[in-house]
Design a protein around this motif. Structure first.
Motif, short mmCIF file in Angstrom:
data_model
loop_
_atom_site.label_atom_id
_atom_site.label_comp_id
_atom_site.label_asym_id
_atom_site.label_seq_id
_atom_site.Cartn_x
_atom_site.Cartn_y
_atom_site.Cartn_z
N MET A 190 0.85 -1.21 0.00
CA MET A 190 0.00 0.00 0.00
C MET A 190 0.88 1.25 0.00
O MET A 190 0.65 2.19 -0.75
CB MET A 190 -0.92 0.02 1.22
CG MET A 190 -2.04 -0.99 1.16
SD MET A 190 -3.29 -0.73 2.42
CE MET A 190 -4.35 0.49 1.64
N LEU A 191 1.87 1.24 0.88
CA LEU A 191 2.80 2.38 1.00
C LEU A 191 3.48 2.63 -0.34
O LEU A 191 3.58 3.78 -0.80
CB LEU A 191 3.83 2.06 2.09
CG LEU A 191 5.17 2.77 2.07
CD1 LEU A 191 5.01 4.26 2.17
CD2 LEU A 191 6.04 2.27 3.20
N THR A 215 5.72 7.55 4.01
CA THR A 215 5.55 6.37 4.87
C THR A 215 4.38 6.48 5.83
O THR A 215 3.86 5.48 6.29
CB THR A 215 6.85 6.11 5.67
OG1 THR A 215 7.17 7.30 6.38
CG2 THR A 215 7.99 5.73 4.78
N GLY A 216 3.96 7.71 6.15
CA GLY A 216 2.89 7.89 7.14
C GLY A 216 1.49 7.51 6.65
O GLY A 216 0.53 7.61 7.39
N VAL A 217 1.38 7.03 5.40
CA VAL A 217 0.04 6.71 4.86
C VAL A 217 -0.55 5.44 5.47
O VAL A 217 -1.76 5.26 5.47
CB VAL A 217 0.08 6.61 3.31
CG1 VAL A 217 0.99 5.47 2.85
CG2 VAL A 217 -1.31 6.41 2.73
N VAL A 218 0.31 4.54 5.94
CA VAL A 218 -0.18 3.32 6.60
C VAL A 218 0.64 3.08 7.87
O VAL A 218 1.78 3.54 7.97
CB VAL A 218 -0.04 2.06 5.70
CG1 VAL A 218 -1.06 2.04 4.58
CG2 VAL A 218 1.37 1.92 5.14
N GLU A 223 11.78 -1.85 8.55
CA GLU A 223 12.77 -1.38 7.57
C GLU A 223 12.25 -0.20 6.74
O GLU A 223 13.03 0.56 6.18
CB GLU A 223 13.14 -2.52 6.59
CG GLU A 223 13.87 -3.69 7.21
CD GLU A 223 12.96 -4.62 8.03
OE1 GLU A 223 11.72 -4.43 8.03
OE2 GLU A 223 13.51 -5.52 8.69
N ILE A 224 10.92 -0.06 6.64
CA ILE A 224 10.40 1.03 5.80
C ILE A 224 9.50 1.96 6.62
O ILE A 224 8.45 2.41 6.16
CB ILE A 224 9.67 0.49 4.55
CG1 ILE A 224 8.66 -0.61 4.91
CG2 ILE A 224 10.66 -0.02 3.53
CD1 ILE A 224 7.78 -1.03 3.74
N GLY A 225 9.92 2.22 7.86
CA GLY A 225 9.21 3.23 8.66
C GLY A 225 8.24 2.67 9.69
O GLY A 225 7.50 3.43 10.31
N GLY A 226 8.23 1.35 9.87
CA GLY A 226 7.38 0.77 10.91
C GLY A 226 7.94 1.03 12.29
O GLY A 226 9.10 1.44 12.43
#
Ligand code: NAD
Length: 418
Positions: free
Chosen positions: A159-160, A172-175, A181-184
């Protein structure tokens, strides 16, 4: 919006709203606005399947209320998803976020699909096309999806990526619920289960008891149930019963949850785990335990089986696992039922932390996440317990009442209810 009333989850959400609205004499204009969602989207999602044929999937995103902040709520992949169910869950998110004191509104999404029957390639296409169709309605300031039943961090990564490609920059803040590794956020995977355990600790404390040595049965061994079992076991609880879609297990001496987690990694399901007796799911719900945590599906405790329930505390890890009538019956019998909007709030609390970390690009340690989560869960339980004690109401009525009081103030201040 009449069609929304078709589903039992939406009706039970309304019943709960009505009951608490009466207790706090909620402003009738606020009530009118909260009864129905702001926006309900129905999407036909085309996917070219691996065999070359095109299949249309039904997808939904319901945005219930954004008075307190952007819409926020999970995305569910399940064959029985309906618009009504998604709308009921979206409303529950509004109430949950308000109760927990988060600057977020409520939303929810779903696709009518059995994810187990699709290849990884088909799932990726389905997710990307759904995201693309939703593009203008989601975003870090608008609506922020997260995993729910049948979806996971991989779904969020797709989704991101799709959203970012279409926006032209990485957003990254969209989900939330993304891989680290990708903003979690660290601690997001275990957050809902850990939150359930913090609430169990608080519920036991009202009875002068401790988690260590207490007996617990958990229905569901997925993202919520497995982590609730892991955390409770680590804190010394005796987890005597566990179940998943393949069946249930019972061991009066306590199941070694570490061994069970290793077993499910190899065998996918709990069925066949050698260190416990096989029972069925109905027997699991009826176990004579201190705490029962239904963490699988909605509508599992109803008028039909409520008389068999023996637990003294029920903590709703799943959304809507109990009908209002069953909950009333158990309350009268002296069982403390901690409702979903409080009990399973840990997931959205850490989703909120993830969203904040993505906005400021500064990431926290897992200890920091867990300690901040504990503060919010404990504080929310205390608010509900205080309301319940002062007004002689159940925890279910009180949780919704505390949530509605905050929403009412905010809606009146913003001039949304005239
Ligand atoms: P999941 O898909 O990861 O796990 C669901 C579990 O339930 C699986 O172990 C599955 O085998 C089991 N199950 C399915 N049918 C069953 C049956 N008939 N009997 C017993 N077990 C059965 O889903 P999840 O994310 O753990 O969500 C579970 C519930 O918690 C849902 O109601 C969801 O909306 C709610 N919830 C999830 C989160 C989250 O962060 N994941 C947050 C809040 C609420």
């Amino acid at each position: 919006m009449e069609g929304l009333m078709e589903g039992s989850l939406y009706r039970s959400m309304l019943e709960s709203l009505n009951n608490s609205a009466k207790v706090i004499k909620l402003n009738p204009n606020v009530y009118e606005r909260l009864k129905v969602p702001r926006r309900a989207l129905i999407l036909g999602v085309p996917v070219k399947m691996d065999d070359g044929r095109v299949h249309m999937f039904s997808g939904y995103r319901v945005q219930h209320n954004q008075t307190l902040g952007p819409f926020k709520g999970g995305l569910r992949y399940h064959p029985s998803v309906t618009l009504s169910e998604v709308a009921g869950l979206a409303a529950l998110m509004t109430f949950k976020n308000s109760l927990l004191g988060l600057p977020l509104g409520g939303g929810k999404g779903g696709i009518q699909v059995d994810p187990g029957k699709l290849s990884k390639n088909e799932l990726e296409h389905l997710t990307r096309r759904f995201t693309s169709e939703l593009n203008t309605f989601i975003g870090p300031d608008k609506d922020i999806p997260a995993p729910d039943v049948g979806t996971d961090s991989q779904t969020m990564a797709w989704m991101l990526d799709t959203y970012s490609l279409e926006m032209g920059y990485s957003n990254t803040g969209v989900v939330t619920g993304k891989p680290v590794e990708i903003g979690g956020s660290l601690g997001r995977d275990s957050a809902t289960g850990l939150g359930v355990v913090y609430i169990i600790e608080k519920a036991l404390a009202t009875m002068g008891r401790k988690l260590s040595g207490s007996t617990l049965a958990v229905q569901g061994f997925g993202k919520v149930g497995m982590h609730a079992a892991i955390e409770a076991y680590a804190l010394g609880a005796k987890v005597v019963g566990v179940s998943d879609v393949s069946g249930a297990l019972y061991n009066p001496n306590g199941i070694n949850i570490g061994d069970l987690v290793r077993y499910t990694k190899e065998n996918k399901f709990i069925k066949g785990f050698p260190e416990a007796e096989a029972i069925n799911n109905e027997e699991l719900l009826a176990l004579d335990v201190d705490i029962l945590a239904p963490c699988a599906l909605d509508g599992v405790i109803t008028e039909e089986n409520v008389e068999s329930i023996k637990a003294q505390i029920i903590v709703e890890g799943a959304n809507g696992p109990m009908t209002t009538a069953a909950s009333d019956y158990l309350n009268k019998r002296g069982c403390m039922v901690v409702p979903d909007i409080l009990a399973n709030g840990g997931g959205v609390v850490v989703s909120y932390f993830e969203w904040v970390q993505d906005i400021v690009w500064l990431f926290w340690s897992e200890e920091e996440v867990r300690s901040k989560l504990k503060t919010i869960m404990y504080r929310s339980f205390d608010k509900v317990w205080e309301f319940a004690s002062k007004n002689k109401q159940s925890m279910r009525v009180s949780a919704m009442a505390v949530s509605l009081q905050r929403l009412e103030k905010a809606m009146l201040l913003r001039g949304q209810a005239w």
